[in-house]
Motif scaffolding. Structure first.
Motif, PDB file in Angstrom:
ATOM      1  N   ASP A  35      -0.507  -0.285   2.268  1.00  0.00           N
ATOM      2  CA  ASP A  35       0.908  -0.599   2.025  1.00  0.00           C
ATOM      3  C   ASP A  35       1.209  -1.948   2.681  1.00  0.00           C
ATOM      4  OD1 ASP A  35       3.660  -0.819   1.955  1.00  0.00           O
ATOM      5  OD2 ASP A  35       4.030   1.242   2.622  1.00  0.00           O
ATOM      6  N   PRO A  36       1.662  -2.956   1.885  1.00  0.00           N
ATOM      7  CA  PRO A  36       1.906  -4.302   2.443  1.00  0.00           C
ATOM      8  C   PRO A  36       3.025  -4.319   3.485  1.00  0.00           C
ATOM      9  CG  PRO A  36       2.560  -4.201   0.119  1.00  0.00           C
ATOM     10  CD  PRO A  36       1.936  -2.896   0.460  1.00  0.00           C
ATOM     11  N   SER A  37       3.893  -3.324   3.464  1.00  0.00           N
ATOM     12  CA  SER A  37       4.974  -3.326   4.448  1.00  0.00           C
ATOM     13  C   SER A  37       4.540  -2.737   5.795  1.00  0.00           C
ATOM     14  CB  SER A  37       6.178  -2.535   3.915  1.00  0.00           C
ATOM     15  OG  SER A  37       5.854  -1.168   3.798  1.00  0.00           O
ATOM     16  N   VAL A  38       3.334  -2.187   5.818  1.00  0.00           N
ATOM     17  CA  VAL A  38       2.823  -1.581   7.056  1.00  0.00           C
ATOM     18  C   VAL A  38       1.894  -2.566   7.740  1.00  0.00           C
ATOM     19  CG1 VAL A  38       1.425   0.286   8.011  1.00  0.00           C
ATOM     20  CG2 VAL A  38       3.003   0.759   6.137  1.00  0.00           C
TER      21      VAL A  38
END
Length: 111
Positions: free
Chosen positions: A26-29
């Motif tokens: 996940d790019p937001s993690v």
């Protein structure tokens, strides 16, 4: 803040689930090493297991006739503290009744 064995087990399970749910794709993690947090969760689970073992061994000591005073001495607490923590009332104490609530037949009459 003391917690019950069930609360410790629940907190350890929730921490493990949270760590397992982190998606490194996940790019937001932001991916980071969570080994230290997993170690905290494992230590918490070990505390819960130790609490369970301690309760069982105290119950066994009582079943073997050991006094609360001797158990408390080993635990490094007062007899009262040991009793509060580890004793489970086998029969609830019924509420006190007043003499007025007793049937007349059971009262001694001095009239």
């Amino acid at each position: 803040m003391p917690r019950t064995r069930e609360q410790l087990e629940q907190a350890a399970a929730e921490a493990t689930q949270w760590l397992d749910d982190l998606d490194p794709d996940d790019p937001s993690v932001t991916v980071e090493d969570t080994a230290d947090l997993r170690a905290v969760g494992l230590a918490l689970a070990a505390i819960a297991a130790s609490e369970s073992n301690l309760s069982a061994t105290v119950a066994a000591a009582r079943a073997n006739g050991r006094s609360w005073a001797r158990i408390a001495a080993v635990l490094g607490v007062s007899k009262q503290a040991a009793m509060r923590r580890f004793s489970e009332p086998s029969h609830p104490i019924p509420p006190q009744t007043s003499r007025e609530s007793e049937p007349d037949a059971t009262r001694s009459s001095t009239r």
